[in-house]
Motif scaffolding. Sequence first.
Motif, PDB file in Angstrom:
ATOM      1  N   LEU A 133     -11.256   5.226  75.291  1.00 23.91           N
ATOM      2  CA  LEU A 133      -9.840   5.552  75.485  1.00 23.91           C
ATOM      3  C   LEU A 133      -9.362   5.190  76.881  1.00 23.91           C
ATOM      4  O   LEU A 133      -8.169   4.933  77.072  1.00 23.91           O
ATOM      5  CB  LEU A 133      -9.614   7.047  75.250  1.00 23.91           C
ATOM      6  N   ASN A 134     -10.273   5.196  77.863  1.00 27.10           N
ATOM      7  CA  ASN A 134      -9.923   5.037  79.282  1.00 27.10           C
ATOM      8  C   ASN A 134      -8.913   6.115  79.674  1.00 27.10           C
ATOM      9  O   ASN A 134      -7.865   5.832  80.264  1.00 27.10           O
ATOM     10  CB  ASN A 134      -9.381   3.643  79.571  1.00 27.10           C
ATOM     11  N   GLN A 135      -9.235   7.361  79.331  1.00 26.37           N
ATOM     12  CA  GLN A 135      -8.409   8.513  79.669  1.00 26.37           C
ATOM     13  C   GLN A 135      -9.299   9.593  80.267  1.00 26.37           C
ATOM     14  O   GLN A 135     -10.469   9.709  79.908  1.00 26.37           O
ATOM     15  CB  GLN A 135      -7.677   9.041  78.434  1.00 26.37           C
ATOM     16  N   VAL A 136      -8.723  10.376  81.186  1.00 27.02           N
ATOM     17  CA  VAL A 136      -9.472  11.407  81.896  1.00 27.02           C
ATOM     18  C   VAL A 136      -9.021  12.773  81.389  1.00 27.02           C
ATOM     19  O   VAL A 136      -7.822  13.079  81.412  1.00 27.02           O
ATOM     20  CB  VAL A 136      -9.250  11.303  83.413  1.00 27.02           C
ATOM     21  N   MET A 137      -9.971  13.573  80.909  1.00 26.53           N
ATOM     22  CA  MET A 137      -9.702  14.935  80.442  1.00 26.53           C
ATOM     23  C   MET A 137     -10.210  15.921  81.490  1.00 26.53           C
ATOM     24  O   MET A 137     -11.325  15.779  81.990  1.00 26.53           O
ATOM     25  CB  MET A 137     -10.407  15.205  79.113  1.00 26.53           C
ATOM     26  N   VAL A 138      -9.398  16.925  81.787  1.00 31.10           N
ATOM     27  CA  VAL A 138      -9.730  17.900  82.817  1.00 31.10           C
ATOM     28  C   VAL A 138      -9.522  19.292  82.246  1.00 31.10           C
ATOM     29  O   VAL A 138      -8.439  19.601  81.725  1.00 31.10           O
ATOM     30  CB  VAL A 138      -8.863  17.702  84.080  1.00 31.10           C
ATOM     31  N   GLY A 139     -10.547  20.158  82.340  1.00 30.57           N
ATOM     32  CA  GLY A 139     -10.439  21.561  81.955  1.00 30.57           C
ATOM     33  C   GLY A 139     -10.338  22.435  83.187  1.00 30.57           C
ATOM     34  O   GLY A 139     -11.111  22.268  84.148  1.00 30.57           O
ATOM     35  N   THR A 140      -9.380  23.362  83.205  1.00 29.48           N
ATOM     36  CA  THR A 140      -9.078  24.139  84.404  1.00 29.48           C
ATOM     37  C   THR A 140      -9.439  25.609  84.194  1.00 29.48           C
ATOM     38  O   THR A 140      -9.762  26.045  83.099  1.00 29.48           O
ATOM     39  CB  THR A 140      -7.588  24.015  84.756  1.00 29.48           C
ATOM     40  N   GLY A 141      -9.322  26.371  85.289  1.00 35.52           N
ATOM     41  CA  GLY A 141      -9.668  27.777  85.253  1.00 35.52           C
ATOM     42  C   GLY A 141      -8.587  28.670  84.691  1.00 35.52           C
ATOM     43  O   GLY A 141      -8.827  29.871  84.513  1.00 35.52           O
ATOM     44  N   ASN A 142      -7.390  28.159  84.432  1.00 35.09           N
ATOM     45  CA  ASN A 142      -6.311  28.972  83.875  1.00 35.09           C
ATOM     46  C   ASN A 142      -6.030  28.650  82.410  1.00 35.09           C
ATOM     47  O   ASN A 142      -4.950  28.936  81.902  1.00 35.09           O
ATOM     48  CB  ASN A 142      -5.027  28.800  84.696  1.00 35.09           C
ATOM     49  N   GLY A 143      -7.000  28.035  81.727  1.00 34.27           N
ATOM     50  CA  GLY A 143      -6.873  27.822  80.290  1.00 34.27           C
ATOM     51  C   GLY A 143      -6.137  26.567  79.886  1.00 34.27           C
ATOM     52  O   GLY A 143      -5.750  26.447  78.719  1.00 34.27           O
ATOM     53  N   LEU A 144      -5.935  25.613  80.787  1.00 29.83           N
ATOM     54  CA  LEU A 144      -5.231  24.375  80.469  1.00 29.83           C
ATOM     55  C   LEU A 144      -6.207  23.213  80.373  1.00 29.83           C
ATOM     56  O   LEU A 144      -7.256  23.209  81.027  1.00 29.83           O
ATOM     57  CB  LEU A 144      -4.170  24.061  81.528  1.00 29.83           C
ATOM     58  N   VAL A 145      -5.834  22.238  79.556  1.00 29.73           N
ATOM     59  CA  VAL A 145      -6.575  20.975  79.465  1.00 29.73           C
ATOM     60  C   VAL A 145      -5.587  19.857  79.774  1.00 29.73           C
ATOM     61  O   VAL A 145      -4.626  19.648  79.025  1.00 29.73           O
ATOM     62  CB  VAL A 145      -7.202  20.774  78.075  1.00 29.73           C
ATOM     63  N   LYS A 146      -5.800  19.156  80.869  1.00 28.76           N
ATOM     64  CA  LYS A 146      -4.930  18.058  81.278  1.00 28.76           C
ATOM     65  C   LYS A 146      -5.544  16.738  80.822  1.00 28.76           C
ATOM     66  O   LYS A 146      -6.745  16.503  81.003  1.00 28.76           O
ATOM     67  CB  LYS A 146      -4.767  18.047  82.803  1.00 28.76           C
ATOM     68  N   VAL A 147      -4.710  15.878  80.255  1.00 35.48           N
ATOM     69  CA  VAL A 147      -5.144  14.553  79.812  1.00 35.48           C
ATOM     70  C   VAL A 147      -4.344  13.523  80.597  1.00 35.48           C
ATOM     71  O   VAL A 147      -3.112  13.473  80.480  1.00 35.48           O
ATOM     72  CB  VAL A 147      -4.934  14.367  78.303  1.00 35.48           C
ATOM     73  N   TYR A 148      -5.020  12.717  81.416  1.00 36.25           N
ATOM     74  CA  TYR A 148      -4.376  11.684  82.227  1.00 36.25           C
ATOM     75  C   TYR A 148      -4.598  10.332  81.560  1.00 36.25           C
ATOM     76  O   TYR A 148      -5.720  10.009  81.152  1.00 36.25           O
ATOM     77  CB  TYR A 148      -4.949  11.663  83.645  1.00 36.25           C
ATOM     78  N   TYR A 149      -3.525   9.538  81.484  1.00 33.55           N
ATOM     79  CA  TYR A 149      -3.630   8.235  80.841  1.00 33.55           C
ATOM     80  C   TYR A 149      -2.629   7.275  81.460  1.00 33.55           C
ATOM     81  O   TYR A 149      -1.713   7.673  82.206  1.00 33.55           O
ATOM     82  CB  TYR A 149      -3.390   8.357  79.330  1.00 33.55           C
ATOM     83  N   ASP A 150      -2.794   5.999  81.158  1.00 38.62           N
ATOM     84  CA  ASP A 150      -1.906   4.928  81.609  1.00 38.62           C
ATOM     85  C   ASP A 150      -1.525   4.119  80.373  1.00 38.62           C
ATOM     86  O   ASP A 150      -2.406   3.619  79.668  1.00 38.62           O
ATOM     87  CB  ASP A 150      -2.619   4.033  82.627  1.00 38.62           C
ATOM     88  N   PRO A 151      -0.223   3.975  80.064  1.00 35.42           N
ATOM     89  CA  PRO A 151       0.158   3.231  78.852  1.00 35.42           C
ATOM     90  C   PRO A 151      -0.340   1.801  78.821  1.00 35.42           C
ATOM     91  O   PRO A 151      -0.487   1.217  77.750  1.00 35.42           O
ATOM     92  CB  PRO A 151       1.691   3.288  78.875  1.00 35.42           C
ATOM     93  N   VAL A 152      -0.608   1.214  79.987  1.00 41.08           N
ATOM     94  CA  VAL A 152      -1.068  -0.184  80.037  1.00 41.08           C
ATOM     95  C   VAL A 152      -2.587  -0.261  79.931  1.00 41.08           C
ATOM     96  O   VAL A 152      -3.130  -1.096  79.207  1.00 41.08           O
ATOM     97  CB  VAL A 152      -0.573  -0.852  81.333  1.00 41.08           C
ATOM     98  N   LYS A 153      -3.283   0.618  80.624  1.00 41.10           N
ATOM     99  CA  LYS A 153      -4.740   0.523  80.698  1.00 41.10           C
ATOM    100  C   LYS A 153      -5.452   1.363  79.641  1.00 41.10           C
ATOM    101  O   LYS A 153      -6.605   1.097  79.333  1.00 41.10           O
ATOM    102  CB  LYS A 153      -5.211   0.961  82.086  1.00 41.10           C
ATOM    103  N   SER A 154      -4.789   2.383  79.117  1.00 44.24           N
ATOM    104  CA  SER A 154      -5.422   3.276  78.154  1.00 44.24           C
ATOM    105  C   SER A 154      -5.134   2.825  76.730  1.00 44.24           C
ATOM    106  O   SER A 154      -4.241   2.010  76.478  1.00 44.24           O
ATOM    107  CB  SER A 154      -4.932   4.709  78.355  1.00 44.24           C
ATOM    108  N   HIS A 155      -5.891   3.395  75.815  1.00 42.35           N
ATOM    109  CA  HIS A 155      -5.757   3.057  74.398  1.00 42.35           C
ATOM    110  C   HIS A 155      -5.787   4.340  73.580  1.00 42.35           C
ATOM    111  O   HIS A 155      -6.595   5.223  73.828  1.00 42.35           O
ATOM    112  CB  HIS A 155      -6.892   2.131  73.942  1.00 42.35           C
TER     113      HIS A 155
END
Length: 650
Positions: free
Chosen positions: A479-501
Motif C-alpha cells: 500500500l505504501n501507507q503508514v499506520m500509527v496506533g496512539t495512546g488515546n485510542g486513535l489509529v492514524k493512516v498516512y498516505y499520498d495519492p500519488v505514491k500510495s495504492h
Amino acid sequence: MDSNNTEGRMNNDGDIASVMGFSGFGKKARTFDLEAIFEQTRRTAIERSRQVLDDRLMEVEAQGESSTSVLIQKDTEKAAATSRKEDTDSSSSDSEPVGPPPPQKDSNNEEKENDDDDDDDDDDDLVGPPLPPGYKGGAPQSDSDDEDEDEQNDEDDEDDNPVKKIPDTHEITLLHGTKTVSAMALDPSGARLVTGGYDFDVRFWDFAGMDRALQAFRSLQPCDCHQIRALQYSITGDRILVVSGNAQAKVLDRDGFNVMECIKGDQYIVDMVNTKGHTAMLNDGSWHPKIKEEFMTCSNDGTVRTWDVTSEKKHKSVFKPRSVQGKKVTPTCCTYSRDGKLIAAGCQDGTIQIWDRNLSVHTKFHCRQAHTPGSDISRLCFSYDGTILASRGGDDTLKIWDIRNFKKPLNTANGLTNYFAMTDCCFSPDDQLVVTGTSVKKDEGNGNLVFFDRVTFQRVYEIEVTNASVVRCLWHPKLNQVMVGTGNGLVKVYYDPVKSHRGAMLCVVKSKTKVKHAEALAQEYVITPHALPMFREARQRSTRKQLEKDRLDPKKSHKPEPPVSGPGRGGRVAAHGGTLSSFIVKNIALDKTDDSNAREAILRHAKEASENPYWVAPAYKKTQPNPVFAEDSEEDEEADKEPEWKKRKI
C-alpha cells in the motif's frame, strides 16, 4: 491380360463419373515456368533500383553538383551490383542440381564488407553546409529536451532522497476506542486492518467496504477481560494470531471466528520444557514468514514457544533465554528473521538472544548489554534484506545491529521517550529508513513519529501525530501507507495519492451511506397456506411499497402529539391531563358526588335510563319477545298453605 484389365477399369471410371455428375476424380497438377518467374523478378528489381535512384537524385539536387555526381555514381554501382546478384541467383537456381546448395559464406561476407566500406565512403564524401549547433544524429535539440532532462534529474534526486518517499500528504483517523491501541496488523494484500487495545476489543476494518464514516465492520473480545498485546496476520492472510494478557494465545480466522486456542501449561512444574504450554502472561507473538501453520509466543514464564495450528494440545519446541549467571530471564518481545531460520527475543535484562530455529538449546547470537539492564526491550524488527536488526528499548533508545557482527550496535539514537512495553519500530519498504514512535505523558506534549536514515542514522523527518503517545507503527510495502496506533485510542493512516495504492484511498472517496429509518412498522405477514381464499392475506412483495402506501394514508401517517413537558402549551396543561394517570386523578378530584351509598348511586340513573334507554334495550329491541308472566292460581295458594312436611320434595 493387363491391357484388358486397364481398359475395363477406365470404362468403369467413366461410368461412375457420368453417374455422379462430375468430369474427373482429381485436378491436374499445376506446372510452373521457373525461367519466366526469374526473369520477371529480375526486371522488377531493376525497376525498383531505378525508382530509388530517381528519388535519391531529387533529394540531393539542393546540396550541390559535386555531391550529386558522387551519389549518382555510387547508386549506379549499387544498382548494377544488385542486378548482377539477381542474375547470378536466377542462373544458379536454374542450373543447380537437386541437393543442398553450396556454401556462400565468403562471398556474402565480402559483399557485407564492401557495403560497409561504401557506407563509410558515403559519410566521408558528403559535401554540404555544416550541421547546426546542438544537432546530434537527429533533429536539433530544443528547449523541451532541456526541460525533460531537468525533470529527469529531479526524479533522480527524489530517488536518492528517501524523505521524499514518505507518504504523509493526507491522513485519515480511525476511532478504535478511548484507551491505548496496543496492537495492530494489516493482511499481506492490505485489504483489511485489525486493531486491538487496552479496552479488550479487537476491531476489523475493511478499506474496500468502508465509506467516509470510517466505521469498523466487526468488534469482538476474543480473550474476555485481557488486554490485547499483539496481533498479526499469517502469510496467507486467512488467520490472525491474538496474543493477550492471559497465558493462552488464540488463532482467529479472517472474519474473527475461533480456529484454535493454545493449551495452558502446568504452573507447578519447575522445568518449563516439560509443560505443554505457557503458565504466565503472554508478551508477544509472531507468525513464521514461510510456514503458514507455525507461530511463536513468548511469556513471563521465561520461555519462547513455537506452535502448530494443526496440533493445539502441545507446543512444538521451547527456547529458554538465560542471563549471564544462567538464571531464567523473561522475554518481552520475539520475532522471526525474514527467511524464518532465526528466532530473536528481547529480554527484561536488556539482552538480545537469537537462536537457530532447529537448535533450541544454545543461542547462535547473543548480546549481553544490548540495552540498559532492567529495561524492557519493546520491539525487535529485521530489515528486508535480513542482515540488519532494529531494537527499541525501554531505555529511550533505538539501535540497529548487524547480526554478522553482533558485539556492538552500528548506530544508536537517544532521547526517544518510551512508556509502553510494546512501542514499535519498523523499516521502510526500501530499507532506507527506520521508523519509531515517542511517548508523552498526558497533556504534556504531542507524540511524534520519527524517521531515521539507516546508513547515517540521522533524524531526517518527523511527523507530529497527536497529543498522546505513539505506540504502534506499521509501514505496509504494497500500500505504501503508514499506520500509527496512539495512546488515546486513535489509529492514524498516512498516505499520498500519488505514491500510495488502494487502502485508505478506497474509502475516502465514498460518501456516507444514509441509514433509512422505517417511518411506520409494517404489519407482520402471517403465512396461512391452507386458508380459504376469502381469509388468505395477499403476500407483501416489498416493505418499502407498504410504507409508501401507509404514508399516503392520513390516519396511519398522522404523527401523535408528544407528551407535554413543563408548564404546557397550546391549551394543554402538563400538570393536569397530560397523561392517563393525571387525567384519572383529575376526574376523581373534580367529581363532587357522594358514592358512599351504592344503591342511591345506581338508582340515580334509573329515570334517565327508562326514558332514554341507550345500553341494553336498543340491543334487544328487534328480537325481544313480549314478556309473559305467570299468574297465581288457587292450587298454588292451597299448596302454600300446606305444612312443610306434606310438600313434595323435589
